[in-house]
Design a protein around this motif. Structure first.
Motif, short mmCIF file in Angstrom:
data_model
loop_
_atom_site.label_atom_id
_atom_site.label_comp_id
_atom_site.label_asym_id
_atom_site.label_seq_id
_atom_site.Cartn_x
_atom_site.Cartn_y
_atom_site.Cartn_z
N LEU A 26 49.89 41.02 36.89
CA LEU A 26 51.04 41.92 36.76
C LEU A 26 50.77 43.10 35.83
O LEU A 26 51.46 44.11 35.90
CB LEU A 26 52.26 41.16 36.24
N LEU A 27 49.77 42.96 34.95
CA LEU A 27 49.49 44.03 33.98
C LEU A 27 49.16 45.32 34.69
O LEU A 27 48.41 45.34 35.66
CB LEU A 27 48.33 43.62 33.05
N GLY A 28 49.74 46.41 34.20
CA GLY A 28 49.51 47.71 34.80
C GLY A 28 50.39 48.01 36.00
O GLY A 28 50.32 49.08 36.58
N THR A 29 51.24 47.05 36.38
CA THR A 29 52.15 47.24 37.49
C THR A 29 53.39 47.98 37.01
O THR A 29 53.92 47.67 35.94
CB THR A 29 52.58 45.86 38.07
N GLU A 30 53.85 48.93 37.79
CA GLU A 30 55.06 49.67 37.42
C GLU A 30 56.24 48.71 37.31
O GLU A 30 56.40 47.81 38.14
CB GLU A 30 55.36 50.74 38.46
N GLY A 31 57.04 48.88 36.25
CA GLY A 31 58.21 48.04 36.05
C GLY A 31 57.91 46.75 35.32
O GLY A 31 58.80 45.92 35.15
N VAL A 32 56.66 46.57 34.87
CA VAL A 32 56.29 45.39 34.08
C VAL A 32 55.85 45.86 32.70
O VAL A 32 54.98 46.73 32.59
CB VAL A 32 55.14 44.60 34.75
N VAL A 33 56.47 45.30 31.67
CA VAL A 33 56.15 45.69 30.29
C VAL A 33 55.82 44.43 29.50
O VAL A 33 56.61 43.49 29.46
CB VAL A 33 57.34 46.42 29.63
N LEU A 34 54.64 44.43 28.88
CA LEU A 34 54.24 43.34 28.00
C LEU A 34 54.59 43.77 26.57
O LEU A 34 54.13 44.81 26.10
CB LEU A 34 52.74 43.07 28.14
#
Length: 109
Positions: free
Chosen positions: A17-25
């Motif tokens: 999911l990292l680097g996917t738009e709409g995903v924030v770690l």
């Protein structure tokens, strides 16, 4: 209506999911912890600063919270859910599990 997300997500599920738009770690550890070990491309907001800086997060995003072992991040994810962040999740096992199973270059501490 979609099924609500679990409160925890496994590191193996986070990696793609990292680097996917709409995903924030979001890393909620203390500054000294972040200086010791970090996952690239994370938003750093220490746990105590979350309420004052919540406007930096979008309630529509999939917010994945990470700490050292997953205890603080679970607490923050639950609090964010109460504030309307329905997709907030805690990364189970924290950066410790990330270091052990995903990226051994991230130091253990």
């Amino acid at each position: 209506m979609s099924k609500s997300l679990e409160y925890e997500i496994q590191p193996e599920e986070v990696k793609p999911l990292l680097g996917t738009e709409g995903v924030v770690l979001v890393d909620v550890r203390e500054p000294w912890e972040r200086d010791t070990a970090k996952i690239e491309d994370t938003l750093f907001i220490p746990m105590g600063d979350i309420p004052a800086r919540i406007q930096e997060l979008d309630p529509d995003d999939h917010v994945i919270v990470v700490c050292h072992h997953g205890v603080r991040s679970l607490s923050v994810a639950a609090w964010l859910r109460q504030q309307g962040y329905e997709k907030a999740q805690s990364m189970a096992g924290g950066i410790d599990r990330w270091s052990r199973f995903i990226d051994p270059k991230v130091p253990l501490y």
